[in-house]
Design an enzyme around this catalytic site. Structure first.
Site, short mmCIF file in Angstrom:
data_model
loop_
_atom_site.label_atom_id
_atom_site.label_comp_id
_atom_site.label_asym_id
_atom_site.label_seq_id
_atom_site.Cartn_x
_atom_site.Cartn_y
_atom_site.Cartn_z
N GLU A 166 -3.66 -10.76 -0.21
CA GLU A 166 -4.49 -10.72 1.00
C GLU A 166 -5.90 -11.11 0.57
O GLU A 166 -6.40 -10.63 -0.45
CB GLU A 166 -4.54 -9.30 1.61
N GLU B 125 0.82 -1.22 0.00
CA GLU B 125 0.00 0.00 0.00
C GLU B 125 0.85 1.27 0.00
O GLU B 125 0.74 2.11 0.88
CB GLU B 125 -0.95 0.00 1.21
#
Ligand code: IPT
Length: 954
Positions: A482, A412
């Protein structure tokens, strides 16, 4: 007032160039872990640095344990932990940080051991300090560094004294580096990994790179060890004795996560002997697939943050080993080190026990999403040297681990030139591994297409190669770095993901988010989560989203995951007489496993034996004949259970450890019917405000049962409410809707029960009601019909919704209160909790537990503990048979109390046991971060009929 080193873009000053990490023998190293002196100041520049001078008297300072975080020591007098997900807990003005910058001055005085060699140099190594440090040895400033979860070394030989060395380390909680470390976790300053003084004899290796590849065509491995100093490389088991820089090819057993063959070797230079553990394997991207040793791998992975409920990110070796053993015992084969390189010893364990590793760099700038990624450090040249420093420190430290097969640039961090620079550097430095990064949808820098939390339908499109994106992306293999957010009860839908992964080659599996709840042991709250330390900004219990509870007990989610990813499939083959066994390993045959069958009648095992299954190769299947079913059980439900267990002890589990299982139904269950009356059914008679029917007494005014035989029963009525789970509380990414919000808006937590009629009839007592919330036109017309054969009592419930209900129902069933209950026995799925989309791991059998044993201690209390497919249950002196099978929940508090609690310590058991007998439950899904339950697991409000037969146990 800027503080230049703390607030500049640079990675630091004075540290040695990064190099390979390896465990050292005690003779060469002096651990500086232990008790240090500590002074914490509220700002970075409040104190002078005279403490670093030899002779400074720190006698009145506190003590702190290193490795450790000062905010987790000293009972709060050194400050408190703080949790935010992606938001920076300080104003975003890079590279500046707040004036309030908790600063820990650390002091340690040490002597060299008697036998510390007089010759050679010495290196001082810090394996991890959050968030930055300035270091002095004997009063000399030796440097400063950022990069919290990365090693930093300093040459200190010239400064060392035989005794009374003063090591001073000033650590600031915030630095420019904090902008690069915005991972979703607690902010925990401190020297949280080892501090070591290493003796470096003249002629010792600085850095070395073990290249050990495997050619699956020839079965040979090629070894080359590059070193910055000449030496010899020996591997006795392979007869290898070569010079550094020289290549040799010999027959070897390859390394894989399934069969992690390591060869012990040694690199001998003029000055030292370095132990090597060599695993031969070749990683490549070929035919659009991630392949190791020529075969595509399917990742059954998990994201692992480092966590310990007392020591935070300071983990000892035993805790790391426990993590690896738990992973192996639960059929996991891969770990992503989210979102930073782990303690280096963890990777040794992965090499040894066998886990594929995505090693991720310590980089996340997620908070910039709040400003649409403006000023993102990952796209700002001023930060690029810091990014490259981080990449190099990870790669150089970890490059000799066979388990590490993929480097990840970080998490991220948006997109940008800095990331590209990192990828280019890594690709050039290490051609033997692949590069991962999820945050750039173009995949320009990566060797795989990676996503997080994509829904099943989209994943399937990607599997079918029907997704869009850049041309490069379309050609890449796919992983979910994820998925399945393990927050609270859940995650739901794992089996549905796994079916997709196994159906489409391009889908190479995924990594569940995440391994362990980051709950902090707390004297008053049990476990603390975000907000419990008075943080100004926090994200609550979003930090508790692991497959393990903070004490490392497996949650039902981990048990479910183990079953979903089992490497052997055991299914009915359709004939009834045999079972189909499929080897789902990528590398191993089935020779390490033994198979056992058992036969259950009414859930009870009546016969068992061993089953001979061929040592199938990966991907192969066989139909294996079962024995003749044992006779004499024709009138009850029967089934086979076949288990695959370890045939012998392994490094990670003992002989008999279960790997996989399957059940094959034989005869279906006869449904409970009321026998012909054993004595005349009197029929309901009125008198004294009581209606009696068979064994039961009812309140004549309300029609509610008061007792069944001698068992007191109260508050029996329809129930549709559940204490919302973390997933119920989440907002579905795709639809933007939140189940818990819909439910509360509709008023499902405050249903009213209007009594329309109590009708004692010829053979039955009928109670008519309408169940509906205030302020709403929606309702459920609910009729309870009671009958009896004298001994037993049947309740048939029929529910019909009025109008088109705008939301799914949390549950549909009845709840009742029992005056006391402890032991619970049932024939149904178990032993653990199971919801419609989390029930792979629950197997049909007879189970026994207690009311307390049925509870799952999610850190934020919520719906939990349902047992599925219950044919019959015995609780509190009652036997309850379901028609059809039902979900059973029992607890010592009400759903309302469960809903109101924020921590487990809010739940105080009362005497009453509340029992829910549910005809159906809404699925769990994973909307706390991702999609809600798939349509087939949603509980629609629609007409339903279900029955229970009650009797008193004697
Ligand atoms: C994703 C993060 O990568 C991870 O660190 C964690 O925060 C997770 O979410 C939620 O628990 S990022 C998010 C935008 C999906």
């Amino acid at each position: 007032m800027t503080n230049h080193y703390v607030e500049d873009y640079s990675p630091g000053r004075g540290a040695l160039t990064p190099r390979a990490w390896y465990p050292l023998s005690d003779a060469k190293a002096l651990s500086l872990n232990g008790s240090w002196r500590l002074r914490v100041s509220p700002t970075a520049d409040a104190e002078d640095d005279s403490f670093a001078e030899p002779g400074f008297d720190a006698g009145d300072w506190a003590r702190v344990v290193v490795p450790g975080h000062w905010v987790l020591q000293g009972d709060g007098c050194f400050g408190r932990p703080a949790y935010t997900n992606h938001r920076y807990p300080f104003p975003v003005d890079p590279p500046r940080v707040p004036t309030e910058n908790p600063t820990g001055d650390h002091l340690r005085v040490f002597d060299l051991p008697e036998d510390w060699p007089a010759d050679g140099g010495a290196v001082l190594r810090f394996d991890g300090v959050e968030s930055c440090a300035r270091v002095w040895l004997n009063g000399t400033d030796i440097g400063e560094f950022k990069g919290s979860r990365l090693p930093h070394e300093f040459a200190v030989g010239h400064l060392l004294e035989r005794s009374g060395n003063v090591l001073a380390v000033r650590v600031h909680q915030w630095s420019a580096g904090s902008y690069l470390e915005d991972q979703d976790q607690w902010w925990l300053p401190g020297i949280f990994r080892d501090v070591t003084l290493l003796h470096r004899p003249a002629g010792s290796a600085g850095d070395f790179f073990v290249h050990a590849s495997y050619d699956h065509h020839t079965g040979r491995g090629t070894l080359l060890v590059d070193s910055d100093i000449e030496g010899r490389v020996t591997v006795p088991a392979l007869g290898i004795d070569i010079a550094t820089g020289e290549t040799v090819t010999v027959p070897v057993c390859p390394w894989s996560a399934e069969v992690p063959t390591l060869y012990e070797g040694e690199l001998t230079t003029e000055g030292e002997r370095v132990p090597l553990r060599i695993g031969f394997r070749t990683v490549e991207s070929a035919d659009g697939l991630i392949k190791v040793n020529g075969r595509a791998v399917l990742f059954k992975g998990v994201n692992r943050h480092e966590w310990h409920r007392e020591t935070g990110r300071a983990l000892d070796l035993e805790t790391m080993r426990q993590d690896v053993l738990l992973m192996k015992r639960h059929n996991l084969n891969a770990v992503r080190t989210s979102h930073y390189p782990p303690h280096p010893a963890f990777l040794d364990l992965c090499d040894e026990y066998g886990l594929w590793v995505i090693d991720e760099c310590d980089l996340e700038t997620h908070g910039f999403v709040e400003q649409a990624w403006r000023d993102n450090p990952a796209d700002d040249d001023r930060w690029t040297p810091a990014l490259l420093d981080r990449a190099a420190r990870m790669v150089e430290r970890d490059k000799n681990h066979p388990s590490v097969i993929i480097w990840s640039l970080g998490n991220e961090a948006g997109t940008g030139r800095g990331l590209t620079a990192m990828a280019e550097w890594i690709h050039a430095r290490d051609t033997s591994r692949l590069v991962h990064y999820e945050g750039d949808g173009s995949c320009r820098d990566t060797d795989m297409y990676s996503r997080m939390y994509a829904g099943h339908a989209e994943v399937e499109q990607i599997g079918k190669e029907l997704d869009g994106g850049t041309r490069k992306r379309r050609e890449l293999p796919f992983i979910l770095c994820e998925y399945a957010h393990a927050m609270g009860n859940g995650p739901g839908g794992l089996a549905d993901y796994q079916r997709l992964f196994e159906a489409y080659d391009r889908l190479q599996g995924g990594f569940v988010w995440e391994w362990i709840d980051h709950g902090i042991a707390h004297p008053g709250l049990g476990y603390a989560y975000g907000g419990d330390f008075g943080e100004e900004l926090h994200d609550g219990n979003f930090v508790c989203d692991g497959l393990l509870f903070p004490d490392r007990r497996p949650s039902p989610g981990l048990v479910e995951y183990k079953k979903v990813i089992e490497p052997v499939r055991i299914v009915p083959d359709g004939t009834g007489g045999s079972v189909r066994v499929t080897n789902g390993y990528d590398f191993a045959d089935l020779s390490a496993l033994a198979f056992e069958w058992s036969y259950q009648a009414d859930g009870e095992t009546v016969a068992s034996g061993s089953l001979s299954v061929p040592a199938l190769a990966p991907g192969e299947s066989a139909d294996v004949k079962l024995p003749q079913p044992p006779a004499g059980h024709e009138a009850v439900e029967t089934q086979w259970t076949v288990r695959a267990v370890l045939a012998a002890d392994t490094a990670w589990a003992p002989e008999g450890h279960e790997i996989a299982w399957g059940q094959i139904p034989v005869a279906a269950r006869p449904l409970p019917v009321l026998r012909p009356a054993v004595r005349p059914v009197l029929g309901p008679v009125a008198g004294d405000g009581v209606i009696t029917l068979g064994p039961a007494a009812f309140d004549a005014r309300t029609g509610a049962p008061k007792a069944i035989g001698a068992i007191e029963v109260s508050d029996l009525r329809l129930d549709v409410w559940r204490a919302p789970t973390d997933n119920d509380e989440g907002t579905d990414w795709l639809t933007g809707s939140c189940d818990a919000k819909l439910w509360r808006d509709l008023g499902l937590h405050r249903m009213r029960h209007r009594l329309d009629a109590v009708e004692p009839g010829e053979n039955a007592l009928t109670v008519r009601t309408r169940v509906a919330p205030a302020a709403s036109e929606f309702g459920l017309t609910t009729v309870y019909r009671w009958t009896s054969d004298g001994d037993r009592l049947r309740l048939a419930v029929s529910v019909s919704p009025d109008g088109e209900w705008p939301a799914p129902l949390p549950r549909l069933g009845v709840r009742l209160a029992l005056a006391c209950a402890d032991t619970v026995r049932w024939f149904g799925a178990g032993p653990g909790e199971a919801y419609p989309d989390t029930k792979s791991a629950a197997r049909l059998a007879r189970h026994e537990s207690t009311v307390d044993g049925l509870q799952t201690p999610y850190l934020r209390p919520q719906e939990n503990g349902a047992r599925a497919d219950v044919r019959w249950a015995e609780i509190g002196g009652l036997r309850i048979e379901g028609d059809p099978a039902f979900h059973l929940t029992a607890r010592r508090w009400t759903t309302e109390q469960l809903d109101a609690a924020t921590h487990l310590t809010d739940l105080t058991p009362g005497d009453t046991v509340w029992v829910n007998l549910d005809h159906a439950l809404h699925g769990i899904g994973t909307a706390s971060c991702g999609p809600s339950p798939l349509p087939q697991y949603q509980l629609r409000a629609q007409r339903a009929e279900f029955s229970f037969v009650f009797s008193q146990l004697h």
